[in-house]
Design a protein around this motif. Structure first.
Motif, mmCIF file in Angstrom:
data_model
loop_
_atom_site.group_PDB
_atom_site.id
_atom_site.type_symbol
_atom_site.label_atom_id
_atom_site.label_comp_id
_atom_site.label_asym_id
_atom_site.label_seq_id
_atom_site.Cartn_x
_atom_site.Cartn_y
_atom_site.Cartn_z
ATOM 1 N N ALA A 128 43.037 40.525 51.379
ATOM 2 C CA ALA A 128 42.278 39.700 50.427
ATOM 3 C C ALA A 128 43.148 39.347 49.231
ATOM 4 C CB ALA A 128 41.043 40.457 49.954
ATOM 5 N N GLY A 129 43.095 38.107 48.847
ATOM 6 C CA GLY A 129 43.830 37.647 47.673
ATOM 7 C C GLY A 129 45.215 37.120 48.012
ATOM 8 N N SER A 130 45.673 37.338 49.246
ATOM 9 C CA SER A 130 47.053 36.968 49.588
ATOM 10 C C SER A 130 47.143 35.690 50.419
ATOM 11 C CB SER A 130 47.733 38.114 50.348
ATOM 12 O OG SER A 130 47.240 38.195 51.675
ATOM 13 N N PHE A 131 45.999 35.031 50.664
ATOM 14 C CA PHE A 131 46.000 33.858 51.542
ATOM 15 C C PHE A 131 46.418 32.593 50.813
ATOM 16 C CE2 PHE A 131 43.332 36.806 53.629
ATOM 17 C CZ PHE A 131 43.471 36.547 54.969
ATOM 18 N N SER A 132 45.965 32.500 49.574
ATOM 19 C CA SER A 132 45.876 31.192 48.943
ATOM 20 C C SER A 132 46.688 31.144 47.669
ATOM 21 C CB SER A 132 44.400 30.945 48.644
ATOM 22 O OG SER A 132 43.892 32.026 47.877
ATOM 23 N N MET A 133 46.344 30.222 46.786
ATOM 24 C CA MET A 133 47.045 30.114 45.502
ATOM 25 C C MET A 133 46.846 31.361 44.666
ATOM 26 S SD MET A 133 49.051 27.823 44.941
ATOM 27 C CE MET A 133 49.372 27.763 43.178
ATOM 28 N N ALA A 134 45.622 31.889 44.669
ATOM 29 C CA ALA A 134 45.353 33.028 43.791
ATOM 30 C C ALA A 134 44.178 33.839 44.315
ATOM 31 C CB ALA A 134 45.047 32.529 42.373
ATOM 32 N N GLY A 135 44.228 35.126 44.069
ATOM 33 C CA GLY A 135 43.107 36.011 44.381
ATOM 34 C C GLY A 135 42.673 36.691 43.096
ATOM 35 N N ALA A 136 41.369 36.692 42.836
ATOM 36 C CA ALA A 136 40.857 37.310 41.601
ATOM 37 C C ALA A 136 40.171 38.623 41.952
ATOM 38 C CB ALA A 136 39.883 36.363 40.917
ATOM 39 N N ILE A 149 43.011 27.050 46.607
ATOM 40 C CA ILE A 149 41.915 28.000 46.793
ATOM 41 C C ILE A 149 42.132 29.166 45.849
ATOM 42 C CG2 ILE A 149 40.949 29.711 48.403
ATOM 43 C CD1 ILE A 149 41.581 27.794 50.669
ATOM 44 N N VAL A 150 41.049 29.609 45.202
ATOM 45 C CA VAL A 150 41.057 30.880 44.478
ATOM 46 C C VAL A 150 40.084 31.783 45.229
ATOM 47 C CG1 VAL A 150 40.514 32.068 42.317
ATOM 48 C CG2 VAL A 150 41.573 29.798 42.252
ATOM 49 N N GLU A 151 40.576 32.895 45.756
ATOM 50 C CA GLU A 151 39.691 33.813 46.478
ATOM 51 C C GLU A 151 38.996 34.729 45.486
ATOM 52 O OE1 GLU A 151 41.905 35.906 49.745
ATOM 53 O OE2 GLU A 151 43.433 34.509 49.065
ATOM 54 N N ASP A 152 37.682 34.718 45.472
ATOM 55 C CA ASP A 152 36.962 35.728 44.689
ATOM 56 C C ASP A 152 36.988 37.010 45.519
ATOM 57 O OD1 ASP A 152 35.189 37.464 43.477
ATOM 58 O OD2 ASP A 152 33.834 35.881 42.799
ATOM 59 N N SER A 153 37.960 37.856 45.194
ATOM 60 C CA SER A 153 38.198 39.097 45.937
ATOM 61 C C SER A 153 37.644 40.302 45.182
ATOM 62 C CB SER A 153 39.700 39.283 46.164
ATOM 63 O OG SER A 153 40.250 38.151 46.792
ATOM 64 N N GLU A 186 36.609 48.415 31.715
ATOM 65 C CA GLU A 186 36.694 47.071 32.297
ATOM 66 C C GLU A 186 38.150 46.701 32.580
ATOM 67 O OE1 GLU A 186 33.992 44.933 32.662
ATOM 68 O OE2 GLU A 186 32.467 45.913 31.426
ATOM 69 N N ALA A 187 38.394 46.044 33.700
ATOM 70 C CA ALA A 187 39.727 45.520 33.996
ATOM 71 C C ALA A 187 39.629 44.555 35.173
ATOM 72 C CB ALA A 187 40.702 46.652 34.339
ATOM 73 N N GLY A 188 40.686 43.756 35.352
ATOM 74 C CA GLY A 188 40.745 42.817 36.463
ATOM 75 C C GLY A 188 42.186 42.408 36.697
ATOM 76 N N ALA A 189 42.423 41.617 37.744
ATOM 77 C CA ALA A 189 43.778 41.131 38.019
ATOM 78 C C ALA A 189 43.716 39.846 38.825
ATOM 79 C CB ALA A 189 44.597 42.170 38.778
ATOM 80 N N VAL A 190 44.752 39.025 38.663
ATOM 81 C CA VAL A 190 44.968 37.877 39.544
ATOM 82 C C VAL A 190 46.206 38.197 40.365
ATOM 83 C CG1 VAL A 190 45.382 35.392 39.692
ATOM 84 C CG2 VAL A 190 44.148 36.316 37.721
ATOM 85 N N VAL A 191 46.153 37.958 41.677
ATOM 86 C CA VAL A 191 47.378 38.082 42.465
ATOM 87 C C VAL A 191 47.743 36.699 43.003
ATOM 88 C CG1 VAL A 191 46.876 40.487 43.125
ATOM 89 C CG2 VAL A 191 46.294 38.651 44.686
ATOM 90 N N THR A 192 49.031 36.457 43.125
ATOM 91 C CA THR A 192 49.511 35.166 43.607
ATOM 92 C C THR A 192 50.931 35.312 44.161
ATOM 93 O OG1 THR A 192 49.966 32.855 42.998
ATOM 94 C CG2 THR A 192 50.309 34.489 41.274
ATOM 95 N N HIS A 193 51.299 34.382 45.047
ATOM 96 C CA HIS A 193 52.684 34.337 45.521
ATOM 97 C C HIS A 193 53.508 33.395 44.646
ATOM 98 C CE1 HIS A 193 51.436 36.433 49.086
ATOM 99 N NE2 HIS A 193 50.633 35.462 49.452
ATOM 100 N N ASP A 194 52.826 32.636 43.788
ATOM 101 C CA ASP A 194 53.451 31.530 43.065
ATOM 102 C C ASP A 194 53.948 31.983 41.684
ATOM 103 O OD1 ASP A 194 52.957 28.130 43.137
ATOM 104 O OD2 ASP A 194 53.450 29.112 41.235
ATOM 105 N N ALA A 195 55.256 31.960 41.500
ATOM 106 C CA ALA A 195 55.847 32.459 40.259
ATOM 107 C C ALA A 195 55.438 31.614 39.049
ATOM 108 C CB ALA A 195 57.365 32.489 40.380
ATOM 109 N N VAL A 196 55.309 30.309 39.247
ATOM 110 C CA VAL A 196 54.963 29.421 38.127
ATOM 111 C C VAL A 196 53.526 29.700 37.677
ATOM 112 C CG1 VAL A 196 54.677 27.001 37.419
ATOM 113 C CG2 VAL A 196 56.594 27.659 38.895
ATOM 114 N N LEU A 197 52.631 29.844 38.667
ATOM 115 C CA LEU A 197 51.233 30.138 38.332
ATOM 116 C C LEU A 197 51.124 31.507 37.645
ATOM 117 C CD1 LEU A 197 48.399 28.745 38.900
ATOM 118 C CD2 LEU A 197 48.093 30.563 40.578
ATOM 119 N N ALA A 198 51.869 32.479 38.148
ATOM 120 C CA ALA A 198 51.838 33.824 37.559
ATOM 121 C C ALA A 198 52.250 33.757 36.091
ATOM 122 C CB ALA A 198 52.763 34.756 38.333
#
Ligand SMILES: *Cc1c(COP(=O)(O)O)cnc(C)c1O
Length: 370
Positions: free
Chosen positions: A175-183, A158-162, A197-209
């Motif tokens: 928000a953003g902390s449930f799944s694979m990634a939060g945008a 899941i990617v959460e559109d946050s 303009e700016a944005g971020a992805v948050v994730t618990h997964d080090a490989v994805l990060a």
């Protein structure tokens, strides 16, 4: 004749005036350190924002659309794949899917929360489904427990559109902390807005990060050695410096939005012809927008405008009916709840500094017109 605006839709000056000196000093530091594209200010903000979201990693990128797109790319979404999402959202949610070469597969929303209806997910899953993007629209988190259960059962990330939900909570999780990634998007008008303009992805997964970090910098693992075809998706240092300052007031700003929303809802409750926002019992929304539903929406919008009350529509046409997606072949009636919400939704003025007097004025004018 349009009278002078009495209640603006959004007042960014009110947010920036008290921190103006602090912002200018921070910009001075960025200039002194030549830290313009990526760099130490971005790293500092990433650490702070990951902690704010209760996530292990945050990767600063150029905007929210890139955050969605790079998260999907890093998860391996590509040509021929399908990604399930909702049509009642901003165009960027679907665009990010299309820019991976994948196909957005829409399912309708829940009529009360305006977020993905979990009961419709399983019917939309095919062997090509690669991911699911629930959208935490207007600042309320989608019903994540059943969404996560279905995703888990089918092994789908899941990617959460946050992008509208910085700091929103569901059963105590952000928000953003449930799944694979939060945008997240830090477009100036969002609950946490940059001065550009700016944005971020948050994730618990080090490989994805790590993968997203490589993708946002032309796919290079070290300078000028490129292991993948990436993109220039970096966050800039000026924005990161401003965001670090503004992040400190985000919880207070979100609380003020909730207080404003509660007053609107108290004043507008039981008004015939007006549907006020539903707050699910498991959630703490952050009211990026305060959205009501009314039958003759466009007339009401115009009349409120004449009385100096600036409202908005988010969004007037669902994504499946946009000309850009005509090739998907969805006609009117394909997603009736999304279509009804698009026809009836009206966003009232909402920002932390809105006063009770302004809210009362909006409610009084509105009640006299419906
Ligand atoms: C703002 C927004 C985006 C896109 O963010 P940008 O920073 O403008 O690219 C994506 N999805 C939703 C729901 C948004 O509100």
């Amino acid at each position: 004749m349009q009278s002078k605006t009495k209640v603006p839709f959004l007042d960014l000056r009110a947010a920036h005036d008290p921190i103006r000196a602090e912002l200018l000093a921070a910009f001075g530091e960025v200039i002194d350190q030549n830290a313009f594209a990526g760099g130490p200010f971005v790293q500092k903000f990433e650490t702070e924002f990951a902690s704010f979201c209760n996530a292990k990693h945050a990767i600063g990128v150029a905007n929210g659309t890139d955050a969605l797109w790079l998260a999907l790319l890093a998860l391996g979404v590509g040509p021929g794949d399908e990604v399930i999402t909702v049509p009642h959202t901003f165009m960027a949610t679907a665009e990010a899917i299309s820019y991976c070469g994948a196909k957005p597969v829409f399912i309708d929303i829940d009529e009360r929360s305006y977020t993905m209806d979990p009961a419709l997910i399983e019917k939309a899953i095919t062997p090509r489904t690669k991911a699911i993007i629930p959208v935490h629209l207007y600042g309320q988190i989608a019903d994540m427990d059943p969404i996560m259960a279905i995703a888990c059962k089918h092994g789908l990330p899941i990617v959460e559109d946050s992008c509208q939900a910085h700091g929103a909570e569901y059963k105590g999780k952000r928000a953003g902390s449930f799944s694979m990634a939060g945008a997240f998007s830090f477009y100036p008008g969002k609950n946490l807005g940059a001065l550009g303009e700016a944005g971020a992805v948050v994730t618990h997964d080090a490989v994805l990060a790590e993968k997203i970090k490589v993708l946002r910098e032309h796919g290079q693992e070290r300078r000028y050695f490129h292991s993948m075809i990436g993109w220039n998706g970096r966050m800039d240092g000026m924005q990161a410096a401003a965001l670090s300052i503004k992040l400190r007031t985000l919880d207070a700003g979100n609380a003020a939005r909730r207080k404003n929303a509660a007053l609107y809802s108290q004043l507008l409750a039981n008004t015939p012809g007006v549907i006020i926002p539903y707050v699910a019992p498991h959630g703490t929304p952050v009211f990026h927008l305060y959205v009501i539903r009314v039958k003759d929406r466009d007339t009401l919008l115009a009349k409120l405008g004449e009385r100096g009350i600036a409202c908005g529509i988010h969004y007037p046409r669902p994504v499946h009916l946009q000309k850009a997606y005509a090739a998907l072949g969805h006609g009117p009636g394909s997603f009736p709840i999304s279509e009804r919400c698009a026809a009836e939704c009206l966003s009232l003025p909402m920002f932390p500094e809105l006063t009770s007097a302004q809210i009362e004025q909006v409610a009084t004018e509105l009640k006299a017109l419906v």
